[in-house]
Design a protein around this motif. Sequence first.
Motif, PDB file in Angstrom:
ATOM      1  N   UNK A 124       3.780 -16.242   9.821  1.00  0.00           N
ATOM      2  CA  UNK A 124       3.871 -14.805  10.053  1.00  0.00           C
ATOM      3  C   UNK A 124       2.823 -14.087   9.205  1.00  0.00           C
ATOM      4  N   UNK A 125       2.265 -13.025   9.747  1.00  0.00           N
ATOM      5  CA  UNK A 125       1.333 -12.222   8.966  1.00  0.00           C
ATOM      6  C   UNK A 125       2.080 -11.397   7.925  1.00  0.00           C
ATOM      7  N   UNK A 126       3.336 -11.084   8.227  1.00  0.00           N
ATOM      8  CA  UNK A 126       4.141 -10.317   7.266  1.00  0.00           C
ATOM      9  C   UNK A 126       5.612 -10.599   7.510  1.00  0.00           C
ATOM     10  N   UNK A 127       6.375 -10.508   6.438  1.00  0.00           N
ATOM     11  CA  UNK A 127       7.833 -10.551   6.499  1.00  0.00           C
ATOM     12  C   UNK A 127       8.330  -9.263   5.882  1.00  0.00           C
ATOM     13  N   UNK A 159       4.397  -9.508   2.060  1.00  0.00           N
ATOM     14  CA  UNK A 159       5.848  -9.502   1.915  1.00  0.00           C
ATOM     15  C   UNK A 159       6.289  -8.078   1.627  1.00  0.00           C
ATOM     16  N   UNK A 160       7.228  -7.561   2.425  1.00  0.00           N
ATOM     17  CA  UNK A 160       7.722  -6.198   2.235  1.00  0.00           C
ATOM     18  C   UNK A 160       9.236  -6.147   2.296  1.00  0.00           C
ATOM     19  N   UNK A 161       9.798  -5.078   1.747  1.00  0.00           N
ATOM     20  CA  UNK A 161      11.243  -4.881   1.791  1.00  0.00           C
ATOM     21  C   UNK A 161      11.536  -3.428   1.468  1.00  0.00           C
ATOM     22  N   UNK A 162      12.713  -2.963   1.898  1.00  0.00           N
ATOM     23  CA  UNK A 162      13.097  -1.576   1.647  1.00  0.00           C
ATOM     24  C   UNK A 162      14.566  -1.505   1.260  1.00  0.00           C
ATOM     25  N   UNK A 163      14.883  -0.505   0.437  1.00  0.00           N
ATOM     26  CA  UNK A 163      16.251  -0.197   0.028  1.00  0.00           C
ATOM     27  C   UNK A 163      16.863  -1.374  -0.751  1.00  0.00           C
ATOM     28  N   UNK A 164      17.914  -2.023  -0.238  1.00  0.00           N
ATOM     29  CA  UNK A 164      18.489  -3.194  -0.902  1.00  0.00           C
ATOM     30  C   UNK A 164      17.775  -4.492  -0.514  1.00  0.00           C
ATOM     31  N   UNK A 165      16.827  -4.403   0.424  1.00  0.00           N
ATOM     32  CA  UNK A 165      16.104  -5.597   0.855  1.00  0.00           C
ATOM     33  C   UNK A 165      15.384  -6.341  -0.254  1.00  0.00           C
ATOM     34  N   UNK A 237       4.982  -5.227  -0.982  1.00  0.00           N
ATOM     35  CA  UNK A 237       5.199  -3.819  -0.643  1.00  0.00           C
ATOM     36  C   UNK A 237       6.698  -3.543  -0.619  1.00  0.00           C
ATOM     37  N   UNK A 238       7.131  -2.496  -1.339  1.00  0.00           N
ATOM     38  CA  UNK A 238       8.557  -2.177  -1.406  1.00  0.00           C
ATOM     39  C   UNK A 238       8.783  -0.678  -1.267  1.00  0.00           C
ATOM     40  N   UNK A 239       9.949  -0.325  -0.723  1.00  0.00           N
ATOM     41  CA  UNK A 239      10.351   1.068  -0.572  1.00  0.00           C
ATOM     42  C   UNK A 239      11.725   1.277  -1.191  1.00  0.00           C
ATOM     43  N   UNK A 251       2.806   0.853   5.065  1.00  0.00           N
ATOM     44  CA  UNK A 251       2.079   0.273   3.933  1.00  0.00           C
ATOM     45  C   UNK A 251       1.903  -1.229   4.109  1.00  0.00           C
ATOM     46  N   UNK A 252       2.861  -1.893   4.750  1.00  0.00           N
ATOM     47  CA  UNK A 252       2.705  -3.314   5.064  1.00  0.00           C
ATOM     48  C   UNK A 252       1.566  -3.501   6.061  1.00  0.00           C
ATOM     49  N   UNK A 253       1.513  -2.637   7.076  1.00  0.00           N
ATOM     50  CA  UNK A 253       0.411  -2.699   8.045  1.00  0.00           C
ATOM     51  C   UNK A 253      -0.928  -2.573   7.315  1.00  0.00           C
ATOM     52  N   UNK A 254      -1.003  -1.623   6.384  1.00  0.00           N
ATOM     53  CA  UNK A 254      -2.244  -1.432   5.622  1.00  0.00           C
ATOM     54  C   UNK A 254      -2.562  -2.647   4.770  1.00  0.00           C
ATOM     55  N   UNK A 255      -1.527  -3.247   4.164  1.00  0.00           N
ATOM     56  CA  UNK A 255      -1.747  -4.424   3.322  1.00  0.00           C
ATOM     57  C   UNK A 255      -2.219  -5.620   4.134  1.00  0.00           C
ATOM     58  N   UNK A 256      -1.837  -5.673   5.408  1.00  0.00           N
ATOM     59  CA  UNK A 256      -2.337  -6.721   6.302  1.00  0.00           C
ATOM     60  C   UNK A 256      -3.825  -6.520   6.578  1.00  0.00           C
ATOM     61  N   UNK A 257      -4.270  -5.262   6.445  1.00  0.00           N
ATOM     62  CA  UNK A 257      -5.683  -4.962   6.657  1.00  0.00           C
ATOM     63  C   UNK A 257      -5.966  -4.161   7.900  1.00  0.00           C
TER      64      UNK A 257
END
Length: 354
Positions: A124-127, A159-165, A237-239, A251-257
């Motif tokens: 995966x390019x991102x999770x 790798x990204x996550x938000x809130x309790x993720x 990347x986290x929120x 921000x994950x999209x941006x981090x992918x490039x």
Amino acid sequence: MGDFDMPRFAQQLIAFLLMLASALLPLPATAAAPAGKVLLVISSHGAQSGQERPGFEMDELSQAYAVFADNGFDVEIASPQGGEPVADEYDPRKPYNARALSDPDFLASFRQTRRLMDVKSEAYRAIFVIGGKGAMFDLPINTDLKQLIAATYEAGGVIGAVCHGPMAFANLRLSDGSALVAGRNLTGFSNEEEALFGKRWVPHFPVFLEDALRGAGGQFSKGAIMLDHVVTDGRLVTGQNPYSTARTAEAVVAAVGLPAAPRQPYPDERSVAAIHSLLEGAGTQVAEAIASDPAGYDIPLIAVWGYYRTLQAGTDRAMLVQGLAVMELAEPHFADPEFKRTMGEVRQRLASSK
């Protein structure tokens, strides 16, 4: 061409020029090349809409799905147990939820999420890990998820996550034995937010999210309660909370490039931004903006945020003033007798604290 016969070389030249021009024009969105695969991860812990056991946040899942789909990604959804996990109670009328629930592709993925054990070897390019209090229970102990996150990160993925993720990252180690979050800037649902909004399930938590990330060596930062706060540290990347979801996904999209596709903010996003602007001293401009387009904002959200700010204030007069100012933003557009009474009580508290 009527009676005029165009020479063959001219026809060939025009055909070549048309082909060249079409190659230089941007492709329509529907024909855009896929940006790669993104995996959204949700908890399988929930039961009875979060009343028996907390689950995941549908608001976060639907917003993240929309961002990644609109940016050309092939979006998959996985959970520890697979199948259709149980979301905490949510409002299906919110625009992002209504969109998701009418999208056949989303529904097919959501109603039959893939088991994490079945995707642990895929690329995966991102999770992106979705929050909800259920994420505090089953995601941190899922070894398949840990292996997948570590492998994706070490292969150059985001790798990204938000809130309790972000709890999924708390005890996660890479192949060299180092902690994923050690020395990294990140955020998540804060201790203050748990104290105000998580009272029912907090006693059952193994640890607070903020404490867990700090304990793993993370450099934890946070904004005001339930306001948008996103942290990017390289490919991590986290929120902070649900109202950070769409921007965290972007921000994950941006981090992918890739450049994130433009979009219109949701009413709750506009409301959170308005509160943030007021706290920074732009109260008059914010009030005028809301007055000119109250339907473009989530007025009850503004009212409730101000109320909780007054609860959080305790004896802090400045914070109490902030809470009342936010409530006053909503007051002209929110005819609720209980809300008016509460505002009167706040004003009395301020008068007695002089």
